[in-house]
Design an enzyme around this catalytic site. Structure first.
Site, PDB file in Angstrom:
ATOM      1  N   CYS A  55       0.850  -1.185   0.000  1.00 47.85           N
ATOM      2  CA  CYS A  55       0.000   0.000   0.000  1.00 47.85           C
ATOM      3  C   CYS A  55       0.881   1.228   0.000  1.00 47.85           C
ATOM      4  O   CYS A  55       2.087   1.150   0.154  1.00 47.85           O
ATOM      5  CB  CYS A  55      -0.882   0.014   1.229  1.00 47.85           C
ATOM      6  N   CYS A  86       3.193   1.788   2.912  1.00 46.69           N
ATOM      7  CA  CYS A  86       4.494   1.121   2.904  1.00 46.69           C
ATOM      8  C   CYS A  86       5.547   2.018   2.280  1.00 46.69           C
ATOM      9  O   CYS A  86       6.719   1.998   2.657  1.00 46.69           O
ATOM     10  CB  CYS A  86       4.439  -0.167   2.093  1.00 46.69           C
ATOM     11  N   ASP A  88      -8.850   2.232 -33.191  1.00 41.29           N
ATOM     12  CA  ASP A  88      -9.059   3.646 -32.955  1.00 41.29           C
ATOM     13  C   ASP A  88      -8.520   4.379 -34.173  1.00 41.29           C
ATOM     14  O   ASP A  88      -7.427   4.091 -34.621  1.00 41.29           O
ATOM     15  CB  ASP A  88      -8.315   4.064 -31.688  1.00 41.29           C
ATOM     16  N   ASP A 130      -3.796   3.997 -29.027  1.00 41.82           N
ATOM     17  CA  ASP A 130      -2.458   4.499 -28.755  1.00 41.82           C
ATOM     18  C   ASP A 130      -2.130   4.523 -27.264  1.00 41.82           C
ATOM     19  O   ASP A 130      -1.117   5.044 -26.852  1.00 41.82           O
ATOM     20  CB  ASP A 130      -2.222   5.860 -29.421  1.00 41.82           C
ATOM     21  N   ASP A 167      -7.129   5.841 -24.780  1.00 41.34           N
ATOM     22  CA  ASP A 167      -7.891   4.619 -25.035  1.00 41.34           C
ATOM     23  C   ASP A 167      -7.778   3.609 -23.903  1.00 41.34           C
ATOM     24  O   ASP A 167      -8.312   2.506 -24.007  1.00 41.34           O
ATOM     25  CB  ASP A 167      -7.393   3.957 -26.331  1.00 41.34           C
TER      26      ASP A 167
END
Ligand SMILES: [Cu+2]
Lengths: 120, 748
Positions: B19, B22, B432, B631, B635
């Site tokens: 986490c 840490c 895309d 890319d 996206d």
């Protein structure tokens, strides 16, 4: 008489195989929590091969590979998505965190070497 | 007085951080180490970068004391050490083979010629006793590791290939020794020693493992090649002097000189000079790239023409090359679902074989002809030897290793075995548009001068107005003018008219530049240029009219050009049987024009960036297995939602680690290549698994004597040993065939 004895012995051996390799388990080594646990990789086995650890906490395993055969070159924790390359003779620390109680297997690439983390 | 090490940068990999809390613990632990001047912990990468005059060991100890563990990361890897270890193991296998063969083969050959003394005589027994002792020596020297392994794994409630080999050869030796020592216990017909079988089997298995190692060496060629790209030294400029230092000592932000014909040592930014750089080793892109001040350079690539200075921005394990190596390594040891099935089988395989061996033994005992004892031993031993699961265990990992490595050679980074398998199952590819099908950078595509104007004059005026604008289209016009070495004049009274265009005064004349509506507003007659504009729009170009002093001067059309190889790559995707969908935020007319041009099946236009993932979900709900190509930046959610996300052209980016498949070259051919490699690898794994299963499924009954009642044929244990040794060699060789994979792309 002799025939019976041999057949019975054969059955007994089969039962022993089933019991030894499937039903019984070697005793798990407890993980005290201080320092890494050393695992020797040699002669087709991890020593120790069954390690009890607390669940949900990071555990560091120090792999010491002595076996030069390529089979031993990786340690994979499939279910934890962790893998490590083990060079011969150089200790490698692998830290894993078993998320929930259960058994987590770790193996070499070919599953010749097999060990289990028992998370409690 | 103690000498402290000089100030340097140490990189550590840290494990155990779960986490953000840490992170601060580790950071504090590092800061409290005397000598540390700066430390930064990267949670995502689980690394720490520490500056200061302090030894790495001290840092590791400090981290360990705080409850985590750490290891020093070094950039340049020492593969030679690993290779030396492998070579010495290979040689030891060969030595063991030779020793066992020298004892076993002459015995085996002498036997049919009756050259061996009979067991019935005293001298004969002494002779066989000596042979038995020699064979024991062979078993201990050449086969000792099998026996040790068998015993150790037995104690761990585990059984593996060692168990089978040890039991098979051990039983042969013990039986033979009994025959020699107590011949009366054994019926005269069964009085036969099998020492030679034990020795020859051990010899063959060692030979098989040696051959397997040889073949394995080739499987890791790809990673060796990548590691070989790392230069050993860098020429740094320190205090105005240039010195060659080992690559591991290069610090962050140091200035490095690269001369023509040299490799670029680490990642950085050019601060002086320019050159053309061959990046094909990393990206697969054959064309060298021009680099000037301010451009990024990547470690491991090859500087062709000029000399330049650059500033190191990523060093050691942080460089793109180091990350690629790490990623390929990691991917090579993961398995797809088909491989895990084999794993589950091999886990229970050996105990099952042991049970089959006992059943075989009993079957021969109960139903076999005389000499029963010999048959019982031979059949049981053959079952144990032939059933070795080595080939089964090798089948998946070895193909994955070659397949993932092969992909890396094409500039394709595959994240794990699962992604590799999934890529071969895709039914739909979503592309895309911007940056994937098209270049992603608008450019001037057509100039239509009106009567009395020419292209140069038209572009000069257009560039003069747009010089002050920040619109992406303006950039296209300005760079088109630069490319034609046009000097623009200065414009004044610049005004952007939202949604329409711009106006300005150039050389005392009032100029409007924008769409047809802007022209209409200012009563500019467009004449036949209107139809030209419509034609251009239908070809996915954006036409802009230029009017000077109330009269039209011409059209400047701008478009995001389609990548030259998009069309052929999409044709390849179709040939594989995939449906190709394009997704874009652009208007429908432009999108459809692009789609027509490259042969796309379905267009999703005017999609907001945030809705792309939903579109992918919708396709998945229709039952499609979707690969999304984007890319990697805006996206990301769609890439994550897709069954396989392909990040394109992000070779030097951190994004490579979040995509399922990262394509370092900007071409769509990478997607087709990735799918082709995936299909080839999965096919290869299936061949291996099929081979290994068939071998065991057919081999075990034959070894047990299934053919005996019909043909009187019983498999010779030595042949079983040879077959067993060859099975893993075959699997490795089959996987090696993947190295000859050729992409279907026509290289331009
Ligand atoms: Cu193995």
């Amino acid at each position: 008489m002799n025939t019976w004895a041999i057949n019975l012995a054969g059955m007994a051996v089969m039962a022993l195989i089933v019991w030894w390799f499937w039903l019984s388990r070697s005793k798990a080594q407890h993980f005290s929590g201080a320092g890494p646990i050393e695992i020797i990789v040699d002669n087709g086995v991890y020593t120790p091969a069954r390690i009890e650890v607390p669940a949900g906490q990071p555990v560091t395993l120090r792999f010491v590979r002595k076996d030069p055969s390529p089979c031993a070159e990786k340690a994979l924790f499939d279910s934890l998505e962790v893998s490590a390359d083990l060079p011969v003779g150089k200790p490698v620390d692998v830290t894993v965190t078993p998320p929930v109680p259960g058994e987590y297997e770790f193996t070499c690439q070919m599953r010749m070497y097999r060990g289990t983390l028992v998370a409690r | 007085m103690s000498v402290s090490p000089p100030e340097n940068t140490t990189r550590l990999s840290i494990s155990g951080m779960t986490c953000a809390g840490c992170v601060s613990t580790v950071e504090n632990a590092l800061k409290n180490v005397p000598g540390v001047t700066e430390s930064a912990v990267n949670f995502a990468e689980h690394t720490a970068t520490v500056r200061g005059s302090v030894d790495a060991k001290v840092l590791v100890a400090a981290i360990t004391a705080s409850g985590y563990s750490a290891a020093e990361l070094r950039g340049a890897e020492d593969e030679s050490e690993k290779e030396a270890a492998e070579l010495s193991y290979y040689r030891s296998l060969l030595r063991k083979f030779i020793v066992a063969a020298v004892v076993g083969f002459p015995l085996m050959l002498a036997e049919p010629f009756g050259l061996m003394p009979m067991l019935d005589t005293d001298s004969g027994r002494v002779f066989w006793l000596v042979i038995g002792a020699v064979t024991l020596g062979v078993l201990v020297y050449a086969g000792g590791h099998f026996f040790r392994g068998a015993w150790k794994s037995f104690r761990a409630h585990n059984a593996n290939m060692d168990t089978l080999i040890a039991l098979g050869t051990g039983a042969a030796w013990v039986y033979s020794m009994l025959v020699v020592l107590f011949p009366d216990m054994v019926p005269s017909l069964a009085r036969h020693a099998y020492f030679e079988a034990a020795a020859v089997i051990i010899a063959l298995i060692n030979l098989g493992q040696a051959l397997e190692m040889r073949a394995r060496g080739k499987t890791s060629e790809a990673i060796k090649r990548l590691i070989g790209l790392q230069p050993k030294t860098a020429r740094v400029v320190r205090d105005g002097k240039e010195t060659d230092i080992p690559i591991s000592e290069v610090g962050l932000d140091e200035t490095i000189r690269v001369r023509p014909g040299e490799k670029i040592p680490v990642d950085g930014v050019i601060i002086e000079g320019h050159s053309s750089v061959d990046e094909s080793m990393l990206t697969g892109e054959p064309m060298p790239v021009e680099k000037k001040t301010g451009d990024d350079v990547t470690g491991g690539t090859f500087n062709k023409s000029g000399s330049f200075l650059f500033q190191a921005k990523r060093i050691g394990a942080d460089t793109a090359l180091a990350r690629i190596i790490e990623m390929v390594r990691r991917a090579q040891s993961t398995k797809p679902a088909i491989g895990r099935l084999a794993d589950r089988i091999s886990a229970v395989f050996v105990p099952v074989v042991l049970i089959i061996a006992v059943l075989t033994f009993l079957a021969w005992f109960n139903f076999g002809p005389e000499p029963k004892l010999s048959y019982m031993l031979v059949a049981t031993m053959t079952v144990l030897i032939i059933a070795c699961p080595c080939a089964l265990g090798l089948a998946t990992p070895i193909s994955i290793m070659v397949g993932v490595g092969k992909a890396a050679e094409y500039g394709i980074l595959i994240r794990n075995g699962e992604a590799l398998q999934q890529a071969g199952k895709l039914t739909t590819i979503v592309l895309d548009k911007t940056g994937t099908v098209t270049e992603g950078r608008p450019a001037v595509t057509t100039l239509v001068p009106a009567a009395g104007w020419d292209e140069t004059k038209l572009l000069t005026v257009a560039a003069s107005i747009e010089a002050g604008s920040e619109h992406p289209l303006a950039e296209a016009i300005v760079s088109a003018a630069q490319a034609r070495q046009i000097k623009s004049s200065s414009a004044s009274d610049f005004q952007a008219i939202t949604g329409h265009g711009v106006s300005a005064t150039v050389e005392g004349k009032k100029v409007y530049f924008g769409n047809a509506r802007l022209m209409a507003q200012h009563n500019v007659e467009l004449g036949n240029l209107v139809t030209r504009a419509e034609e251009l729009a239908a070809r996915a170009q954006t036409p802009m009219f230029l009017a000077v002093d109330g009269f039209v001067a011409g059209i400047v059309a701008v478009a995001d050009p389609i990548k030259p190889d998009s069309k052929s790559a999409i044709a390849r995707l179709h040939a594989i049987g995939l449906k190709v969908v394009m997704i874009t935020g652009d208007n429908r007319a432009t999108a459809e024009a692009v789609a027509r041009e490259v042969g796309i099946d379905e267009v999703m236009a005017e999609v907001l960036p945030g809705d792309k993932a939903d579109k992918v979900t919708a396709l998945q709900q229709r039952g499609e297995i979707v690969g999304m190509v984007g890319d990697g930046i805006n996206d990301a959610p769609a890439l994550a939602q897709a069954d396989v996300g392909f990040a394109i052209g992000t070779g030097t980016d951190i994004a490579i680690e979040s995509a399922d498949v990262a394509l370092m070259r900007g071409s769509l051919h990478g997607v087709a290549d990735a799918i082709a490699i995936s299909l080839a690898t999965v096919r290869n794994i299936k061949q291996n698994l099929f081979g290994a299963f068939v071998y065991n499924v057919l081999g075990i009954p034959v070894a047990a004597g299934a053919l005996f009642p019909f043909t009187g044929l019983l498999l010779n244990p030595v042949i079983a040993g040879a077959a067993m040794a060859m099975s893993s060699v075959t699997v490795v060789s089959n996987a090696n065939r993947l190295r000859w994979f050729k992409s279907g792309a026509t290289r331009t």
